[in-house]
Structures are given as structure tokens and as C-alpha cells.
Design a protein around this motif. Structure first.
Motif, PDB file in Angstrom:
ATOM      1  N   ASP A  88      -1.453   5.707  52.469  1.00 38.79           N
ATOM      2  CA  ASP A  88      -2.909   5.880  52.364  1.00 38.79           C
ATOM      3  C   ASP A  88      -3.175   7.200  51.645  1.00 38.79           C
ATOM      4  O   ASP A  88      -2.980   8.277  52.198  1.00 38.79           O
ATOM      5  CB  ASP A  88      -3.534   5.881  53.759  1.00 38.79           C
ATOM      6  N   ARG A 107     -13.632   8.969  49.246  1.00 35.79           N
ATOM      7  CA  ARG A 107     -13.235   7.570  49.428  1.00 35.79           C
ATOM      8  C   ARG A 107     -14.473   6.683  49.285  1.00 35.79           C
ATOM      9  O   ARG A 107     -15.547   7.022  49.784  1.00 35.79           O
ATOM     10  CB  ARG A 107     -12.596   7.390  50.811  1.00 35.79           C
ATOM     11  N   LYS A 109     -15.857   2.298  48.739  1.00 37.10           N
ATOM     12  CA  LYS A 109     -15.573   0.873  48.713  1.00 37.10           C
ATOM     13  C   LYS A 109     -15.777   0.312  47.297  1.00 37.10           C
ATOM     14  O   LYS A 109     -16.623   0.804  46.538  1.00 37.10           O
ATOM     15  CB  LYS A 109     -16.501   0.128  49.676  1.00 37.10           C
ATOM     16  N   ASP A 173      -9.808  -2.935  47.434  1.00 33.27           N
ATOM     17  CA  ASP A 173     -11.109  -2.909  48.102  1.00 33.27           C
ATOM     18  C   ASP A 173     -11.590  -1.483  48.373  1.00 33.27           C
ATOM     19  O   ASP A 173     -12.787  -1.255  48.539  1.00 33.27           O
ATOM     20  CB  ASP A 173     -11.046  -3.674  49.435  1.00 33.27           C
ATOM     21  N   ASP A 174     -10.654  -0.539  48.426  1.00 39.11           N
ATOM     22  CA  ASP A 174     -10.991   0.862  48.699  1.00 39.11           C
ATOM     23  C   ASP A 174     -10.400   1.742  47.606  1.00 39.11           C
ATOM     24  O   ASP A 174      -9.212   1.596  47.260  1.00 39.11           O
ATOM     25  CB  ASP A 174     -10.437   1.290  50.059  1.00 39.11           C
TER      26      ASP A 174
END
Length: 388
Positions: A88, A107, A109, A173-174
Motif C-alpha cells: 500500500d 489518496r 478514488k 480503484d484508488d
């Protein structure tokens, strides 16, 4: 102990596993490899029980596709915690804020990217998946007017790559937005040994063509590059080892060295070295078998190794198809590409309709013939692509 998973296991790695009789997790994939009959295959129960018996087991994988298996069978292992932590990139930024407090990151989306007001950000910056692989979804944004084009490219990559890698390897997606780091980009394969000491198995500089290029087109190494960076990188890795318990931990690290000498990490890929067949470059370039060195806890004798390399440049080329081309309507001419190089050490052809790369090629040239490498770095590749 080793977990072999898709998308690719090189013949060299398989041969090493057989020679050393390293225990291999028996999966549908590993049991069907070419060298499987000669491997020391273990069922999941005994395999993970053996891992749990050791406080700091020697565990390696060729692919981050193995992450799901490690989480399923060994969720409480220290190696599992380190694997999930470093995969991550936003968590990676948190731990490295102690070493690089000036680095900003955010961060966001995927569905929120279209509404992002990039005018509120500092330019230049980089956007990348929070969990990623092989430069998929990574873009440098130097000016505000580049943003719409970057968004369009990300949408295309999401469509093309959605089902190629599992979500634990590439999550589209992120995304992470962060400060663009100026300076030389460096890639290393290394491990922390049983005492937590860093052992470097390779150092390559990652070269880019001008503009916003973030591809894996060319990684290069030489005796001069190893000597220039080795001592400073060891010192930096020693700082990292004090931030987290990383004993018997193999990894691939990409970072940049700013003009003042400060190292800024880009990503740490845990439990593996470079992906696909690329970790094999240590063998072809320097006679180092990285898998053997990790499992047997060996250190390269760099003074002896480099003494025989003279003024030679070694290049690793990862060639992807330009994004504006329809892969179903072109043919990559492998023979023409391979024929460009005067001395090819090894190459692996990839199915570019399935994967983000058409070919990996390792080559060498005398340092006064760098132009042979540079031509490919700056090429639009049209001379190697035939329209159908």
C-alpha cells in the motif's frame, strides 16, 4: 521457501529451485510448470506450518499474485504484515515521512479524479495506483493542461488492465497523488538478512525519454553505477531497517536521489525482486544468482565482480506497445527489435495482447556505444511494429 504464481516464472528461476531443492508451495500453477516434477513441492498445510515454526522464515515469491495465499494461510506472520504494509503506497508514505518530511501525498478514488481541481496541487506531481505493478497507471503531470490527457490514459489503462492482475497486485480503484521527485531514479534488488543487515544484489538507473515518460523502457547498470551508489544506498537501507522489523526480507526498491544527495523512496515491492524475468538480470549482468544469494544468505563480492566488468554498460529493456495503438491490429516484430542490438545476453518474448510488455531484453555495449541503447529509449517503436 518459495511461492510461484502467475503470470510468469523464468526457466532460470525454476532451475535454481530444483538445484537448491527449495520447498515450493504446491498450487495448480506451480504443479504445472515445466520443472515441477523435479521440485520439492509441499501442500499448503505443511508449507505454512513450516513457515510458522520459524520466527523469521526465508520466504520469497516471483509474483505479487501470491499475496492472497499468504494472507489466507499465514495472516499473523511478520512477513505477511510487512507484505501488506509495503504494498500500500500510502502506508509506505506514512512510514517514510520520518525520513522525508517534505514529501506531500494525497489518496483519491478513481471516481473522484474527474472532479479533482488540479489547480490546488503543486506541480509537477505523479499519479499512481495505491497498489501497482510494472508502471501501470503511473503518470507524471508537469503542467495543468496535461491533466485531461492523463485522465483519458488512465481510463484506457483501467479498461485494458482491469482483469489482467488481481486487485491485491494492481488496484485501479484508488490512486495516490504525490510530489514529483527530481533527480536520478534508481532501482535495486536487495534483502535484509537474518540480522536485519541490507545486502544489495543489483543497482540500476532508470532512464526516461523527455517529457512525462514513466515507462520501464530502459534500466541500465555498470561497474561505475554500482560503485557510485552502493555505499550511500547501504546507509539509507540501514535507516529503513530501523523503522520496521525487516529480518530475512527480500524486496525490490525504486527511489530517486535528489540533486543534494537525499534518497526519496518511490515504492518497495515486498517478498520479491524485479518482476517477470527481470530479476534474472543479476545473473546475466554480474554472475549473481539473486535467488541463491537470498536463500543461502550470501553477499556479492562487488570488488571482485566489478574488476572484470571494465567499461561495459548493461541495459534491461521492457518494451510496451504505445497506448494509442490497437494491439489487435498490429504485430510487434521481435526479430527486428532483437536485431537492433550488437550483443544480446537474453530475451523473453511476452504476449503483449495480455500483458503490458511485448519483450524483455538484456544487452551489453561498451560505454562509448551508449547510442545503441539511447536510440531505443527515444524511439516511438514504429520501426518494430507492423500494421495488420
Amino acid at each position: 521457501m518459495i511461492i510461484l504464481e502467475q503470470p510468469y516464472v523464468s526457466e532460470f528461476l525454476q532451475q535454481t529451485i530444483v538445484r537448491l531443492q527449495i520447498p515450493v508451495l504446491a498450487t495448480d500453477y506451480s504443479c504445472n510448470l515445466e520443472y515441477a516434477p523435479a521440485m520439492n513441492l509441499m501442500q499448503p498445510g505443511p508449507f505454512f506450518n513450516k513457515l510458522k515454526e520459524a520466527e523469521y522464515p526465508l520466504l520469497f515469491s516471483n509474483s505479487e499474485n501470491s499475496t492472497e495465499l499468504v494472507n489466507q494461510y499465514g495472516p499473523d506472520l511478520q512477513v505477511t504484515k510487512n507484505l501488506n504494509f509495503f504494498k500500500d503506497k500510502s502506508k509506505l508514505r506514512e512510514i517514510f515521512s520520518a525520513l522525508n518530511p517534505e514529501m506531500w501525498f494525497r489518496r483519491i478514488k478513481l471516481e473522484d479524479l474527474a472532479d479533482l481541481d488540479v489547480a490546488t496541487l503543486s506541480f509537477p506531481f505523479v499519479i499512481k495506483p495505491v497498489r501497482g505493478f510494472a508502471s501501470i497507471g503511473i503518470h507524471a503531470v508537469h503542467h495543468r493542461d496535461e491533466w485531461n490527457n492523463v485522465l483519458e490514459n488512465i481510463r484506457k489503462e483501467v479498461t485494458l488492465m482491469r482483469n489482467v492482475f488481481p486487485d491485491v497486485v494492481v488496484s485501479l480503484d484508488d490512486f495516490l497523488l504525490e510530489k514529483y521527485i527530481e533527480g536520478t531514479e534508481i532501482a535495486i534488488d536487495a534483502y535484509f538478512n537474518h540480522a536485519g543487515e541490507p545486502v544489495i544484489l543489483n543497482i540500476l538507473t532508470h532512464l526516461f525519454s523527455p517529457g512525462s515518460d514513466m515507462s520501464d523502457r530502459l534500466y541500465m547498470t555498470s561497474a561505475e553505477i554500482i560503485r557510485k551508489y552502493h555505499g550511500a544506498i547501504v546507509q539509507y537501507l540501514e535507516q529503513i531497517s530501523r523503522l520496521r522489523d525487516l529480518r530475512n526480507f527480500p524486496f525490490h526498491l525504486e527511489m530517486r536521489q535528489e540533486p543534494g544527495g537525499t534518497f526519496i523512496p518511490i515504492e518497495i515491492n515486498p517478498m520479491r525482486f524485479m518482476g517477470f524475468c527481470v530479476a534474472d538480470v543479476e545473473h546475466y549482468f554480474y554472475g549473481i544468482n539473486p535467488y541463491e544469494y537470498y536463500f543461502l544468505q550470501k553477499r556479492p563480492d562487488w570488488d571482485t565482480i566489478l574488476a572484470s566488468r571494465g567499461h561495459t554498460l548493461y541495459g534491461m529493456f521492457g518494451i510496451d506497445i504505445p497506448k494509442h495503438l490497437d494491439k489487435s491490429k498490429i504485430r510487434f516484430n521481435y526479430d527486428r527489435f532483437i536485431g537492433h542490438f550488437s550483443k544480446v545476453l537474453h530475451h523473453t518474448k511476452m504476449d503483449y495482447t495480455k500483458f503490458p510488455v511485448a519483450i524483455y531484453l538484456f544487452a551489453e555495449v561498451p560505454e562509448n556505444r551508449f547510442s545503441e541503447f539511447e536510440t531505443i529509449l527515444y524511439s516511438d517503436l514504429s520501426e518494430f511494429i507492423d500494421q495488420e
